[in-house]
Design an enzyme around this catalytic site. Structure first.
Site, mmCIF file in Angstrom:
data_model
loop_
_atom_site.group_PDB
_atom_site.id
_atom_site.type_symbol
_atom_site.label_atom_id
_atom_site.label_comp_id
_atom_site.label_asym_id
_atom_site.label_seq_id
_atom_site.Cartn_x
_atom_site.Cartn_y
_atom_site.Cartn_z
ATOM 1 N N GLY A 243 0.755 -1.244 0.000
ATOM 2 C CA GLY A 243 0.000 0.000 0.000
ATOM 3 C C GLY A 243 0.783 1.290 0.000
ATOM 4 N N GLU A 280 4.115 -6.679 2.050
ATOM 5 C CA GLU A 280 3.677 -7.089 0.707
ATOM 6 C C GLU A 280 3.710 -5.911 -0.264
ATOM 7 O OE1 GLU A 280 -0.309 -8.541 1.170
ATOM 8 O OE2 GLU A 280 0.267 -10.184 2.484
ATOM 9 N N PRO A 281 4.829 -5.233 -0.423
ATOM 10 C CA PRO A 281 4.837 -4.069 -1.302
ATOM 11 C C PRO A 281 4.800 -4.480 -2.773
ATOM 12 C CG PRO A 281 7.059 -4.549 -0.579
ATOM 13 C CD PRO A 281 6.162 -5.526 0.132
ATOM 14 N N TYR A 323 -8.343 5.234 -13.159
ATOM 15 C CA TYR A 323 -8.261 5.912 -11.854
ATOM 16 C C TYR A 323 -7.993 7.410 -11.977
ATOM 17 C CZ TYR A 323 -6.926 1.047 -10.774
ATOM 18 O OH TYR A 323 -6.850 -0.311 -10.696
ATOM 19 N N CYS A 348 -11.333 3.536 -29.280
ATOM 20 C CA CYS A 348 -12.577 4.295 -29.503
ATOM 21 C C CYS A 348 -13.298 4.644 -28.212
ATOM 22 C CB CYS A 348 -13.472 3.500 -30.425
ATOM 23 S SG CYS A 348 -12.604 3.132 -31.948
ATOM 24 N N TYR A 377 1.266 -2.106 -12.030
ATOM 25 C CA TYR A 377 -0.091 -2.063 -12.558
ATOM 26 C C TYR A 377 -0.132 -1.472 -13.967
ATOM 27 C CZ TYR A 377 -0.647 -2.909 -7.612
ATOM 28 O OH TYR A 377 -0.511 -3.436 -6.349
HETATM 29 N N1 LLP Z 1 -1.251 -7.069 -0.722
HETATM 30 C C1 LLP Z 1 -2.549 -7.188 -1.084
HETATM 31 C C2 LLP Z 1 -3.394 -8.143 -0.358
HETATM 32 C C3 LLP Z 1 -3.070 -6.389 -2.106
HETATM 33 O O1 LLP Z 1 -4.352 -6.508 -2.451
HETATM 34 C C4 LLP Z 1 -2.213 -5.466 -2.777
HETATM 35 C C5 LLP Z 1 -2.717 -4.623 -3.851
HETATM 36 C C6 LLP Z 1 -0.859 -5.403 -2.384
HETATM 37 C C7 LLP Z 1 -0.418 -6.202 -1.343
HETATM 38 C C8 LLP Z 1 0.132 -4.480 -3.021
HETATM 39 O O2 LLP Z 1 -0.197 -3.154 -2.845
HETATM 40 P P1 LLP Z 1 0.804 -1.971 -3.317
HETATM 41 O O3 LLP Z 1 2.039 -2.010 -2.427
HETATM 42 O O4 LLP Z 1 1.148 -2.215 -4.738
HETATM 43 O O5 LLP Z 1 0.002 -0.734 -3.130
HETATM 44 N N2 LLP Z 1 -4.472 -1.430 -9.880
HETATM 45 C C9 LLP Z 1 -4.380 -0.428 -8.847
HETATM 46 C C10 LLP Z 1 -3.797 -0.965 -7.572
HETATM 47 C C11 LLP Z 1 -4.509 -2.205 -7.039
HETATM 48 C C12 LLP Z 1 -3.919 -2.716 -5.754
HETATM 49 C C13 LLP Z 1 -4.512 -4.034 -5.403
HETATM 50 N N3 LLP Z 1 -3.947 -4.664 -4.254
HETATM 51 C C14 LLP Z 1 -3.585 0.770 -9.374
HETATM 52 O O6 LLP Z 1 -3.117 0.741 -10.504
HETATM 53 O O7 LLP Z 1 -3.443 1.773 -8.669
#
Ligand code: LLP
Length: 398
Positions: A243, A280-281, A323, A348, A377
């Site tokens: 996150g 979990e980055p 987004y 389109c 992403y």
């Molecule tokens: N752990 C879990 C359980 C998750 O659902 C996610 C992301 C992460 C870790 C990794 O999160 P991060 O560190 O990348 O923020 N498609 C969207 C982001 C979706 C995130 C989904 N879950 C975007 O492009 O902003």
């Protein structure tokens, strides 16, 4: 606070470089659009996270979120530096293993794990199933029984906090489908039929993505510690999810990875004591290593509206359309004479737009643009919309 750093992308004598790689030469050789990943930036991001953990003398494990980037070379590189993986499907599990990530460093998240996916995880004896409902636990227990094995599980707590981010990616409140409420976690402990072939070894939380304010994160981790303290035995790990946000724009203010890790470390030490911490980055490791490169097809002027039409579309890179995400855009032409232009793709839909009113030099056919911070992403969310092929990916060595 973190400052946006663009030291890797520079002009040398009118040629745009991604550190030592001349992008004009790359574009001349490869079919556009494509993603280019910088090994150098990826390594820096991972090592920085790891260093923050060791500076806090924390027993920490980085489980990289494959949903942000599942490119095999990216994953091999992360595996070689000791990373684990956070996966959400059987496909991601296979890809993580193929890249050399050890099964005992893999956590499996997601609300909709299927029978076959669970069986695969059990066969590989992964570190943990991060369980998101009691029904899922029942299924894991019964499958593990059939396979004569014991599943290691962690409950994903729904900490009932609201993370300030785009509503599509806020996941920590009770109205969201994710996680289990504390009371349901605690009452499951007395139901012995759930535990014949499962062992509770941890708790996890994940409240959202692209978080630039850590208030809700801190609250969620405190809630997780509180819940952990009510479990009558010591857990092996607490998993704080992913996150951490990144700076996509010059004026954005994401926290630094150092402050993030040290905050988490002190909350957990104070509220639960010494325990292994899983991170979990996804984004903060992979976003800035990726560059989406697309060539100009033509330009078009409608009265005062200028459009630069490129060969990449929202099927290749969807974050701006989905987004309203901002990503910096660099042009292949080095000139201080610029004009505001909308960068649009061939698809389109009016949503097929990478940026509006961007100040760029006059561009003509075969010039190209580079969209920054697309390593998270980006390719993983690409599709065949409009029957287009998916963009290729290239891993640029150090
Ligand atoms: N752990 C879990 C359980 C998750 O659902 C996610 C992301 C992460 C870790 C990794 O999160 P991060 O560190 O990348 O923020 N498609 C969207 C982001 C979706 C995130 C989904 N879950 C975007 O492009 O902003």
């Amino acid at each position: 606070m973190e400052k946006l750093d663009r030291k890797h992308i520079v002009f040398k004598k009118d040629q745009l470089y991604l550190h030592k790689h001349n992008l004009h030469e790359l574009v001349a050789k490869k079919k556009t659009p494509f993603y280019a990943y910088s090994e150098k930036v990826l390594e820096e991001n991972y090592k920085r996270f790891k260093k923050s953990i060791s500076q806090n003398k924390q027993n920490g494990l980085i489980c990289f979120a494959l949903k942000s980037n599942n490119n095999i070379d990216v994953l091999k590189k992360l595996a070689s530096m000791g990373a684990g993986a956070d996966i959400v499907s059987g496909g991601e599990l296979k890809q993580a293993l193929k890249a050399g990530i050890k099964a005992n460093k893999i956590v499996f998240s997601g609300v909709g794990k299927t029978k076959n996916e669970i069986i695969l995880g059990l066969k590989e004896n992964i570190l943990s199933f991060n369980v998101e409902s009691i029904q899922e636990l029942e299924l894991i227990n019964s499958l593990a029984k059939k396979m004569n094995t014991k599943a290691k599980i962690a409950f994903r707590l729904n900490p009932k906090v609201i993370a300030k981010t785009h509503k599509h990616i806020s996941t920590g409140f009770k109205t969201h489908k994710f996680g289990i409420l504390e009371k349901d976690i605690l009452s499951s402990l007395d139901n012995s039929s759930l535990w014949s072939n499962t062992k509770l070894i941890g708790l996890s939380v994940h409240i959202g993505s692209q978080l630039t304010c850590l208030k809700a994160t801190e609250e969620a981790i405190k809630n997780m510690c509180q819940c952990a303290n009510k479990i009558p035995f010591k857990l092996k790990f607490l998993d704080v999810g992913g996150g951490l946000g990144v700076n996509y724009a010059k004026n954005s203010k994401a926290p630094s990875v150092e402050s993030y890790v040290s905050k988490i470390n002190s909350i957990i030490k104070k509220n639960y004591g010494a325990v292994k911490v899983i991170y979990e980055p996804g984004r903060c490791i992979s976003a800035s290593c990726g560059f989406f490169i697309t060539k100009v097809i033509r330009t078009k002027v409608s009265e005062d509206c200028r459009f630069t039409i490129v060969d990449g579309g929202m099927n290749d890179f969807v974050r701006p359309s989905l987004y309203d995400a901002f990503h910096e855009i660099f042009a292949s032409v080095n000139s201080s004479l610029t004009f505001p232009t909308d960068i649009v793709g061939p698809i389109c839909e009016t949503a097929d737009c990478f940026g509006t009113a961007r100040e760029l030099p006059e561009l003509v056919e075969n010039d190209f643009i580079v969209i920054a911070d697309t390593g998270a992403y980006g390719h993983t969310m690409s599709s065949h919309y409009n029957m287009r092929s998916k963009p290729k990916e290239f891993f640029l060595k150090k």
